[in-house]
Motif scaffolding. Structure first.
Motif, PDB file in Angstrom:
ATOM      1  N   GLU A 134      42.511  41.268  31.675  1.00 24.48           N
ATOM      2  CA  GLU A 134      42.344  40.453  32.888  1.00 24.48           C
ATOM      3  C   GLU A 134      42.868  41.185  34.125  1.00 24.48           C
ATOM      4  O   GLU A 134      42.276  41.093  35.211  1.00 24.48           O
ATOM      5  N   HIS A 135      43.959  41.915  33.985  1.00 20.93           N
ATOM      6  CA  HIS A 135      44.519  42.589  35.152  1.00 20.93           C
ATOM      7  C   HIS A 135      43.751  43.865  35.496  1.00 20.93           C
ATOM      8  O   HIS A 135      43.648  44.221  36.682  1.00 20.93           O
ATOM      9  N   PRO A 158      46.026  36.666  37.122  1.00 23.25           N
ATOM     10  CA  PRO A 158      45.354  37.928  37.454  1.00 23.25           C
ATOM     11  C   PRO A 158      44.745  37.964  38.848  1.00 23.25           C
ATOM     12  O   PRO A 158      44.746  39.023  39.491  1.00 23.25           O
ATOM     13  N   ASP A 161      40.528  44.055  35.079  1.00 19.66           N
ATOM     14  CA  ASP A 161      39.389  43.473  35.790  1.00 19.66           C
ATOM     15  C   ASP A 161      39.772  43.090  37.218  1.00 19.66           C
ATOM     16  O   ASP A 161      38.954  43.207  38.145  1.00 19.66           O
ATOM     17  N   TYR A 191      46.120  39.944  28.638  1.00 17.23           N
ATOM     18  CA  TYR A 191      46.763  40.186  29.935  1.00 17.23           C
ATOM     19  C   TYR A 191      46.238  41.478  30.554  1.00 17.23           C
ATOM     20  O   TYR A 191      45.862  41.510  31.735  1.00 17.23           O
TER      21      TYR A 191
END
Length: 492
Positions: free
Chosen positions: A416-417, A366, A419, A413
């Motif tokens: 996190e991406h 990420p 963020d 996933y």
């Protein structure tokens, strides 16, 4: 000194490549979100994305013509398990179900694509009325639910008759695309406020014409470069056609990867610079700056096919810049005897070590997303319009168990991406929206039905749709953001 060594100074000036350790350790200055994730900006828009060939099916219905992907999927050995998109997710017939799912999800925008051969079966001439009528119905259904339609005019499904005449190797295809764009905008432009011209021209050039792994399946290597220019010219001509028809916003979607040298050895850094050039900068530079980057790395003084006036069209100002991101790419100097070295290429993608991967085998990093967005802002500065994340997501081997799909890895996933996008915003990057890929499990190009990206599980035999746990997670995230946005708007 080789062409690649001569070009390294120019590559370094355009983009300061990170080291492997910087990306893996998150040295892109990602803020700590362990306590409470920050909210997105007040005008931030949430969405989901799909593509016509991947979900619509009905490939011969209502006068639709043949595309390069119809031919490709019928060619033995081209698609895993020999499957086709004749049915796909059957969204041509079940679009009402899918609009209902979008309404439940609560998205602001829906990015979908319009199938060129459904509108213009041969790639030229008058519009096919039943094809345009389908998109009429889809746009109206979205607006009835308060969802803004964001159509992509080209998502890889070139009409086969145009391919027979040379496809994207033929400069005339750009003019044909502008005519098609005008037909669509004339019909839908009274209700569509935002248009995307092309999706991922890099993939058409690299996979479709250079390597032959996707339609139309040509393996021309560096002979594929004219297709990059002709696609970007098509974009510029379409922008002019859209601008001539009103005040709608317009942009392009480029697929970007953060290129990471395998080591700090000079050979690996030279290789990474060359890969970054062909994957990222050849496609971003002309759109954002009106100029191609230095191509001496490939023994070229200028882009093949470039004519007077082309760059003025290609570099016309945009309202937004679409970024698709899935993973970074680690690159080493091509090893002796490798397929890359044999093909005369100086680079070779290699695996990241010690990082998790998606079902596709793509590395999950990420922090690379934050660094990619920061680098675009740094490299292009005031010439970069506001960014919209037009695709981001992950495939995993999902199963329906007792009527549910528990896809924890996809949820992780996505969290996190998202963020990582927020981190880039906090670092000053102007990102205005995030469109998750994908609303539905679909026909995943040369991988057939073996890779599932959707928030919604699709049974490709019955068409049944089952929202996954990630669907509910994304729905709740959007709902929280909307409440916060309404509160801020009320206080403003």
């Amino acid at each position: 000194m080789s062409h690649f060594e001569q070009a390294d100074a120019a590559a370094s000036a355009d983009r300061d490549l990170p080291t492997n350790s910087e990306v893996l350790m998150g040295d892109a200055a990602t803020p700590d979100h362990s306590a409470e994730p920050p909210r997105s900006p007040r005008d931030f828009r949430w969405g989901a994305a799909t593509a016509a060939f991947q979900i619509e099916g009905a490939t011969s219905a209502d006068g639709r013509g043949e595309s390069i992907w119809d031919v490709f999927t019928r060619t033995p050995g081209r698609v895993l398990e020999g499957t086709t998109a004749e049915v796909a997710a059957d969204s041509y017939r079940r679009y009402g179900d899918d609009v209902a799912l979008l309404a439940t999800l609560g998205v602001d925008d829906y990015r979908f694509s319009i199938a060129w051969p459904r509108v213009q079966p041969t790639g030229a001439g008058p519009a096919n009325e039943p094809g345009l009528a389908y998109y009429d119905r889809l746009v109206d259904a979205l607006l009835a639910e308060g969802i803004a339609p964001v159509p992509t005019l080209y998502h890889w499904d070139l009409p086969q008759p145009l391919e027979a005449a040379g496809g994207w190797l033929n400069r005339d295809t750009a003019a044909r695309f502008a005519d098609y764009a005008a037909l669509v905008v004339d019909r839908l432009g009274d209700r569509v406020a935002r248009w995307i011209t092309l999706n991922e021209p890099a993939m058409t050039t690299l996979q479709g014409y250079a390597l032959g792994t996707q339609a139309p399946g040509h393996a021309l290597m560096m002979g594929a470069l004219p297709t990059a220019h002709h696609q970007l010219l098509a974009h510029g001509l379409a922008v002019a056609a859209i601008r001539a028809r009103g005040s709608a916003e317009v942009g392009i979607t480029n697929n970007h990867t953060l290129v990471v040298p395998a080591t700090d050895a000079p050979g690996d850094r030279l290789a990474a610079g060359a890969f970054d050039l062909v994957y990222n900068r050849i496609f971003a530079g002309p759109v954002l700056t009106g100029a191609y980057p230095d191509l001496s790395a490939f023994g070229l003084d200028a882009m093949p096919g470039l004519a007077d006036g082309d760059l003025e069209l290609i570099g016309a100002p945009l309202d937004f810049y679409g970024v698709n991101f899935y993973n970074p790419t680690r690159v080493a100097a091509a090893s002796d005897g490798s397929e890359f070295a044999t093909a005369g290429l100086p680079f070779e993608p290699v695996e990241f070590e010690g990082v998790p991967t998606t079902g596709f085998g793509w590395p999950i990093v990420p922090a690379a997303f934050t660094e990619l967005l920061v680098s675009l802002d740094r490299d292009y500065g005031e010439r970069l319009p506001p960014i919209v994340i037009t695709e981001n997501g992950a495939s995993f081997p999902d199963e329906v168990v007792d009527g549910a799909v528990h896809d924890e890895r996809r949820t992780a996933y996505l969290a996190e991406h998202i963020d990582a996008v927020r981190a880039a915003i906090e670092l000053g990057v102007d990102v205005r929206g995030y469109y998750l890929w994908s609303l539905l499990d679909n026909f995943e190009w040369a991988e057939g039905y073996t890779q599932r990206f959707g928030l919604v599980h699709v049974d490709f035999e019955s068409g049944e749709r089952v929202p996954k746990d990630s669907f509910e997670w994304y729905r709740e995230l959007i709902a929280r953001e909307r409440v916060a946005r309404n509160q801020e708007n009320g206080a403003a």
